[in-house]
Each structure stands twice: as structure tokens, then as C-alpha cells.
Design an enzyme around this catalytic site. Structure first.
Site: not given
Ligand code: COA
Length: 372
Positions: A254, A308
Site C-alpha cells: 500500500h 483488498d
Molecule cells: C499498492 C501498490 C501499487 C503500492 O505500490 P507503491 O507504494 O507505489 O510501491 P512500489 O510499486 O514502488 O513498490 C515498492 C517495492 O515493493 C515491491 N512490492 C510492492 N507491492 C508488492 C506486492 N504486492 N508483491 C510483491 N512485491 C511488491 C515492489 O516490487 C517494489 O520492490 P523494489 O523496491 O525491490 O523494486 C503495490 O503495493 C501493488 O502493486 N500491490 C499489488 C496490487 C494491490 O494489492 N493493490 C491494491 C492497493 S489498496
């Protein structure tokens, strides 16, 4: 000028509605902990709290309950639209269009904003349920004003009164999704509201933003993942393969929470109970194992289950098909959207950010004949 992609870490207003402590995993509506509200409150009371800033007394609660129950019917032309729209339509498109149609009828209505907010909130479950019944070639079930908001939603969907557990689980699920500070759909509502457009148009923008898989779609992806895994003994191998190939675990991570999302903590307990009642406990066991192993591996990076993760499992157990999950989310988030619209309009400022121009300047216009 500094470019902030995705407006990350930019505040666009002050608010007294919702506070999130992403490090401690706490969420407060109007200062009340989500843990207390989920345990002791209900949809109607918490909606009052979010809209009006205080818990209602018994008369105020009774009035709101009555108003929410009274407004559930849809105008005939909206019912006709739902009956005639293609059965394979995306339910979020149906919801968006139906709210838009309600806005046309209500354009000249001089009611206060909160009254319109109540009206839209009240009608959303009817729109969704009518569409679900119609696409299955079943008769629509008229709303029952003796039932609570959550109970009536399930009743119109399935045609039978929900059990006590179903009612509680539905009510808590809606309460947990009601507001979450400045997310993409709430911001979309505010962009439209800030032009002094009407509340229906603003809400339509919110529904449109919530439709996107990066916002309202992760719950069905999480459920799909549990179904794909199938058995709790397959979890470890599945997670390892996913992570080694650079994929994400759906329902984890998140932007704000760097620990366990409090809403997931609450939903987990209800997911356990409702899956048992519905014969879906094997899916819960898979989810629990993904939670355990995923948190062990990803927790080091502050990545834990978000709302979620268990929400899809809960909605599915309550009888919603996965393509309906974003509409259930919208049926609750409408309270937060409209509360933020009302709060923003008290001190309105047109939302008009900037873009940093990277193109050319001073190009010479050439007539079409000379462009070959
Ligand atoms: C929610 C989300 C978009 C937030 O992302 P964010 O704050 O922008 O963080 P980032 O996408 O930059 O990810 C940061 C790091 O965590 C990792 N990461 C984040 N979510 C992850 C997940 N669900 N599974 C595995 N790794 C994850 C990324 O690969 C990244 O790793 P790195 O630094 O080694 O490259 C992301 O966690 C995600 O895509 N989750 C899955 C989808 C989901 O559940 N969405 C609902 C949100 S309420």
C-alpha cells in the site's frame, strides 16, 4: 517547477474526515478508530458520522435511516435502462450511467448537498441489484424499507433475507470501505466539484476512477489468486515462483500503510466466519497461508496485506460475482466521496495544476499540399 508524478506526497486540502497512520496501521473516521466503529457501529451511524462530523443521537439516526430507506426506489426510466442494457455490460459502466441519468432528473432540484448525497447512497445498491437480477434473467426484487442498508442490499441481490452473520459481515465490509482520505476516486470527485459542477457529475467522475484495476480491481485479483492456488499446501511454491519471476502478490502492499492494513485485520476475522458458513473455508485457508508466508517475506520491506486481500473473499462469500466487487466498493465509498465534496466546497478553489511543457516552440505552419 518540480514534477511530482502521480501527485505523490502532495496535499490538496485540509480535512477533518479521515486520518491514516500508515506506520502504526491505524485508521480514524472523524477521530474514531476503525476498530471501534467496526465493532460497535453500523453503516447508517458511520455514514452520519462521516457526513456530519459527529455520532448521531437516536432521533438523528432514526431520521437518516428513514431517509436512506425511503430513497431506494429508482425512476422508471433508470429501471428501463437497466433492463435494456446489454447483459454483458461492465457493472461499473451501468452504475456510472445510471447515476448520470439520476443527475439529469435532479438537475433543477434545490435540495441541499447532503440530501442529494443520501439519495445517491440509497439508490446505488438498487442499481447494482437490479442489474444483477436482470442479467441472470431473474425478476428484480423491490427494496424492503424495513431492512437496514446492508441487509436490503443482500435481499435485493438474492431475493432472501440474509442471515445475521451475512448482515453483519456486509455491514462491516461497507463501513470499512467508506472513506480513505485522498485516493484517486475521491480526488476525481473533487476536480469536478471544484469547477462548481453538480454533485452527480462529481460522483460519476469518482465511479469512473474507481473502475480502473489499479484502484477498485485488486480485490478480485486477490480472490483469483486464491482460486488459482487452490490448496494451502501449494502456497509456498506459488509465492516463491511469483516473486522470483518479478510478479506481485495481489492484495499486498500500500502507498500509505507500511504495516498491516487495519481494515484487512478486521476483514480477516469476518472472512474466516463467513467462508465457514458458505462452504468456502478452503479458500480462506489458502488466503491465510498467503498472508502468513507473504508477510514473512515481504514484511521486511513494509509490504503486508491491504484491505483488498480479504475483501474479495468476503464479497464472494456474500454472493457477489467478482465483476461486481468495484460496485460494492462504490456503494460504500459514495459516503466518503460526497463528504469530501461538501468539505471541499466550504472553501472551494478550482483545481488546476500545471504541466511542464517539453515540446517544441515556434514551429512554422506548412500548408497541407506541401507536407507530403
Ligand atoms: C499498492 C501498490 C501499487 C503500492 O505500490 P507503491 O507504494 O507505489 O510501491 P512500489 O510499486 O514502488 O513498490 C515498492 C517495492 O515493493 C515491491 N512490492 C510492492 N507491492 C508488492 C506486492 N504486492 N508483491 C510483491 N512485491 C511488491 C515492489 O516490487 C517494489 O520492490 P523494489 O523496491 O525491490 O523494486 C503495490 O503495493 C501493488 O502493486 N500491490 C499489488 C496490487 C494491490 O494489492 N493493490 C491494491 C492497493 S489498496
Amino acid at each position: 517547477m518540480e514534477l511530482k508524478k502521480g501527485l505523490e506526497d502532495i496535499a490538496i486540502k485540509e480535512t477533518e474526515i479521515t486520518y491514516i497512520d500508515g506506520n502504526l496501521g491505524r485508521l480514524y473516521y472523524r477521530g474514531y478508530s476503525i476498530f471501534d466503529l467496526a465493532e460497535f457501529s453500523n453503516f447508517e451511524e458511520t455514514a452520519y458520522l462521516i457526513w456530519f462530523g459527529k455520532l448521531p443521537n437516536s432521533r438523528e439516526l432514526k431520521d437518516l435511516k428513514e431517509k436512506l430507506a425511503e430513497e431506494r426506489n429508482l425512476p422508471e426510466y433508470v429501471v428501463q435502462f437497466i433492463k435494456n442494457v446489454r447483459k454483458d455490460a461492465n457493472p461499473m459502466d451501468v452504475l456510472r450511467t445510471a447515476i448520470s441519468m439520476l443527475g439529469i432528473e435532479d438537475e433543477s432540484n434545490k435540495e441541499e448537498l447532503w440530501e442529494k448525497a443520501v439519495k445517491i447512497t440509497s439508490k446505488i445498491p438498487t442499481i447494482i441489484s437490479f442489474f444483477v437480477r436482470t442479467r441472470k434473467n431473474l425478476d428484480i426484487i423491490e427494496p424492503d424499507s424495513s431492512l437496514s442498508h446492508a441487509e436490503n442490499f443482500l435481499y435485493m441481490l438474492k431475493g432472501e433475507k440474509p442471515s445475521n452473520l451475512e448482515s453483519k459481515v456486509m455491514d462491516v465490509s461497507l463501513l470499512l470501505h467508506m472513506d480513505h482520505e485522498m485516493n484517486a476516486s475521491t480526488f476525481a470527485c473533487l476536480v469536478v466539484a471544484s469547477t462548481l459542477s453538480d454533485i452527480y457529475s462529481s460522483v460519476v467522475a469518482g465511479v469512473s476512477a474507481l473502475k480502473g484495476p489499479l484502484h477498485g480491481g485488486a480485490n478480485s485479483e486477490a480472490l483469483k489468486q486464491f482460486m488459482e492456488i487452490g490448496n494451502k499446501d501449494n502456497v509456498e511454491e506459488y509465492i516463491m515462483k511469483k516473486l522470483e519471476s518479478g510478479h506481485r502478490i495481489m492484495g499486498f502492499g500500500h502507498r500509505i500503510y507500511k504495516t498491516y492494513d487495519p481494515r484487512a485485520k478486521i476483514l480477516k476475522e469476518y472472512a474466516k466466519m463467513i467462508t465457514k458458513e458458505k462452504g468456502l473455508y478452503n479458500l480462506y485457508e489458502v488466503a491465510e497461508k498467503v498472508d502468513e508466508i507473504g508477510s514473512r517475506i515481504l514484511g521486511k520491506k513494509g509490504i503486508y496485506p491491504n484491505v483488498d486481500f480479504y475483501a474479495g473473499l468476503v464479497f464472494y462469500s456474500l454472493g457477489f460475482e467478482p465483476d461486481l466487487f468495484p460496485t460494492v466498493f462504490a456503494s460504500s465509498r459514495i459516503v466518503g466521496w460526497t463528504a469530501h465534496i461538501m468539505e471541499y466546497l466550504k472553501d472551494n478553489k478550482l483545481i488546476r495544476p500545471k504541466a511542464i511543457y517539453k515540446g517544441e516552440i515556434g514551429r512554422k505552419y506548412i500548408g497541407i499540399q506541401e507536407r507530403e
